[in-house]
Design an enzyme around this catalytic site. Structure first.
Site, PDB file in Angstrom:
ATOM      1  N   GLY A 227      -3.111   3.670  19.275  1.00  0.00           N
ATOM      2  CA  GLY A 227      -2.935   2.675  18.219  1.00  0.00           C
ATOM      3  C   GLY A 227      -2.534   3.373  16.933  1.00  0.00           C
TER       4      GLY A 227
ATOM      5  N   SER B 285       0.158   3.584  15.259  1.00  0.00           N
ATOM      6  CA  SER B 285       1.093   3.020  14.293  1.00  0.00           C
ATOM      7  C   SER B 285       0.486   1.856  13.511  1.00  0.00           C
ATOM      8  CB  SER B 285       2.370   2.580  15.017  1.00  0.00           C
ATOM      9  OG  SER B 285       2.023   1.712  16.072  1.00  0.00           O
TER      10      SER B 285
ATOM     11  N   MET C 102      -4.941   1.136  10.443  1.00  0.00           N
ATOM     12  CA  MET C 102      -6.091   2.023  10.583  1.00  0.00           C
ATOM     13  C   MET C 102      -5.679   3.287  11.326  1.00  0.00           C
ATOM     14  SD  MET C 102      -9.424   2.213   9.938  1.00  0.00           S
ATOM     15  CE  MET C 102     -10.933   2.986  10.605  1.00  0.00           C
TER      16      MET C 102
ATOM     17  N   ASN D  14     -18.587  -0.156  12.552  1.00  0.00           N
ATOM     18  CA  ASN D  14     -18.236   0.066  11.144  1.00  0.00           C
ATOM     19  C   ASN D  14     -18.183   1.572  10.889  1.00  0.00           C
ATOM     20  OD1 ASN D  14     -18.015   0.061   8.336  1.00  0.00           O
ATOM     21  ND2 ASN D  14     -19.251  -1.796   8.142  1.00  0.00           N
TER      22      ASN D  14
ATOM     23  N   HIS E 186     -15.687 -10.363  -0.962  1.00  0.00           N
ATOM     24  CA  HIS E 186     -14.469  -9.870  -0.325  1.00  0.00           C
ATOM     25  C   HIS E 186     -13.228 -10.483  -0.962  1.00  0.00           C
ATOM     26  CE1 HIS E 186     -17.272  -8.584   2.851  1.00  0.00           C
ATOM     27  NE2 HIS E 186     -16.323  -7.769   3.246  1.00  0.00           N
TER      28      HIS E 186
ATOM     29  N   LYS F  30      -9.868 -13.119   3.574  1.00  0.00           N
ATOM     30  CA  LYS F  30     -10.797 -12.960   4.698  1.00  0.00           C
ATOM     31  C   LYS F  30     -11.061 -14.304   5.363  1.00  0.00           C
ATOM     32  CE  LYS F  30     -15.271 -10.836   5.763  1.00  0.00           C
ATOM     33  NZ  LYS F  30     -14.690 -10.073   6.870  1.00  0.00           N
TER      34      LYS F  30
END
Lengths: 248, 248, 248, 248
Positions: free
Chosen positions: D8, D10, D13, D105, D133, D137
């Site tokens: 993953g 690209s 994260m 997390n 936030h 969200k």
């Protein structure tokens, strides 16, 4: 019912303690001693735990008397140097089973804050402390802030964390605070505040802030009652509430 | 559509400004000038407002050229001393109708915070400032914190407010911060922060806290767009966004 | 010296007010009325300003009596509906020169916070309110938080600000707070707090936070003394301290 | 040097992770896999730890392939139900020595905050959570806030702490927040914020506030690197970073 006495019962902390002890389950407040009252009669009155809330100039005599009578003590009086603690240990050596708990800070929240700050300190590049108090306070920074900085610094030293980054080259005198063992500490004095402390920790992309606010002496009562209830679990000298918070 | 140019378009602030101007209604970004580009052709390209975002060593030449061409300017470059401002005023005296807006801080929030702090200052016994920035910042305290302290001090002096109470007698060097016109200012440097400022005001029984947090340059764009849209309302030299916020 | 009376002098707010008035320069506290005392004799005792701190069920009778005697009044009692205010205006119509000041909140900080929030509201995409009180409070959100939300909403409506962005599609009931005129309001109830309010404003790249903390009734005294000193400047009915804060 | 792959690579994260792994001492990023790349060749490329940062619909196939190849995995992909965790345990039963770490997390600060909140919860009468936030969200409250509330509630239940006091009788719908296992949780959505969480704890006379602020994905990298460095210490399935923080 544990029989309890308060030495220094007419002071501000002492009178708050008396009210809290009166209202507490399982504790029986049987003696309130003020200036001039004889501490030497506590054992004969059946007192099992004395709560000593006086001044540095009288606390040692009170402790010695209690220990000689076999009465355990919780004291919140300040001024316990390493030398004084050694002296108390000496008295206790001759009094097996007697327990003395010296409590620099009865606030459970302040103790938790120091502990959490020390635990978190090694995960962050930067740590600074801001303490905020009423403007009648004589010392800056507060004793709690200094102690917190020492604990934080020790945790970072043990983990090998390098000094916090700081590119300041052009600074007004005092702007970056006082330095306690390498940790910047800033003291705010503001009417309308009582006693607050904030520990700020930061790494790239995140910050963690731990803050404790004291509103009044009521905030010390849970810690004081805990101390009274548990002091007799540990013979000899103990310093600090932390041992009785049952933290992992 | 107002025709706009950005001088310093390839810098970090300049490129953010170009994106914001491109996306803004009623504004037409017709020129992006970088190092070596000729500022002298803006008028002939129909530019009505130049956004100058460069460095102190080139800003004065840019301003002079724009003024001579009759192009109004919004500049966020730092380093405007009273002498420089006077020089600009001199150039403008010979260019009726041309408008120059020098903006020390494009953040609307920072401007509001300074204004609110100054307005509130005379109602409180105590005022202190805590500014918090990333650890790469060279100066402490920040220019905004110094300016805020000056405005707060001036408001208190005008209202005849006495010095804030402070009983500190035993202090570690720096603990009580830097003093800017009598206002304590504390500078925290913490990885993970960008730029924040807190003004704390206190009187018996209450405190008021005003805090501004900047996350990135996006936070400057509303102020920059406002400046571009309104700069031509006021011929001559204007300093600061505040005049265009339409506050009471 | 202005001659002052306190009606409701034995209540908690009343007794704090008496102490503050006793200590204040230029004010002479000549009468303290409790339950059963006759309000009708204030004028004959030379009282120029009555401070009315009672309950909604008796305040109207007290106001009427004072107005009929020609005594100006500052009242902090709650429960003033538009109908009640109209009734007071009617009484004042027949009493030229008499001044009545109805004060929903004596805290200067709370008044400043509401004003600043309303002024800032149109510059931000998002506004939310968090109010935090002791857990003995009966209503949620607080009256001050509702009033703040109303002022914020009115300022945004007048400026044509669109609704705040909110992509929430999956929410636990209550998570996003109560909505007062489109402004989310969150009420925290926490032992150890007295009364705090925070207004959070946000736009891309920056946030502005305004916070007021009340510690005790002392925090109301500067506003109360200001009200007593200045109530007689404005004949007729005035609502709110704001008119006397001399803000721009 | 530990040989590492990112699956993953690209994604947002994933690309942040690649930069962090490239810069990290002792780790050698040897493979970056995007959509369509073959996960089955990791072992033959000498990869010892795979960092899996994809989506719930592909994560299970990726985990299975890695386990079959004998490659240990750190995954931050969401959607691990108890059933999925059991399935992974099943695969690991046949692959002794392979280690899988599922990380809900990666923020060390968020993990510390949850831990500290749970430890402190039994000492306070009241606990509430405010999470704040960005307005994009979709869920309210956040998963972290829910998890924090569950941990706090469990700690209080175990210690026999009674329900927090709350005298609210007159409430606007939603004002008191959502209730997660008895803990009020308030969700603020504000432009200019990224992700913050505040746990407020209060007892008579004091409050403790724990706050975590995330600025960007950089804040996840220390936790991610820690996970990669230590995942192979614990064969089988581990959930959460906490086991590797070496807390007391």
């Amino acid at each position: 019912m544990t029989k309890v006495a308060v030495i220094g019962a007419s002071g501000r902390m002492g009178s708050t303690a008396c009210r809290a002890l009166d209202a507490a389950d399982g504790l029986d407040l049987v003696a309130r001693l003020g200036r001039g009252d004889d501490v030497g009669t506590l054992a004969s009155a059946g007192v099992e735990v004395a709560v000593e809330l006086t001044r540095p100039d009288v606390v040692m005599a009170n402790l010695r008397s209690c220990i000689e009578q076999g009465v355990s003590v919780v004291t919140g009086t300040s001024g316990f140097t390493p030398e004084r603690l050694d002296e108390v240990r000496g008295w206790l050596a001759g009094a097996p089973g007697v327990c003395v708990l010296v409590v620099p800070n009865f606030s459970v929240g302040a103790v938790l804050l120091m502990r959490f700050a020390a635990q978190a300190a090694r995960f962050y590049e930067s740590v600074e402390i801001v303490e905020l108090h009423h403007p009648g306070k004589a010392d800056a920074p507060s004793g709690t802030a200094r102690r917190t900085a020492e604990l934080v610094a020790a945790a970072r030293a043990e983990a090998g964390v390098p000094a916090a980054p700081d590119a300041t080259v052009d600074s007004l005198d005092g702007a970056r605070g006082a330095t306690v063992e390498g940790v910047p500490v800033h003291a705010v004095r503001l009417r309308g505040l009582v006693a607050s402390q904030e520990v700020l920790l930061g790494s790239p992309g995140e910050t963690l802030t731990l803050r404790h606010d004291s509103l009044d002496r009521e905030g010390f009562m849970p810690g004081l009652l805990l101390a009274v209830r548990r002091v007799r679990e540990t013979p000899g000298l103990t310093v600090g509430l932390e041992a009785y918070l049952d933290l992992p």
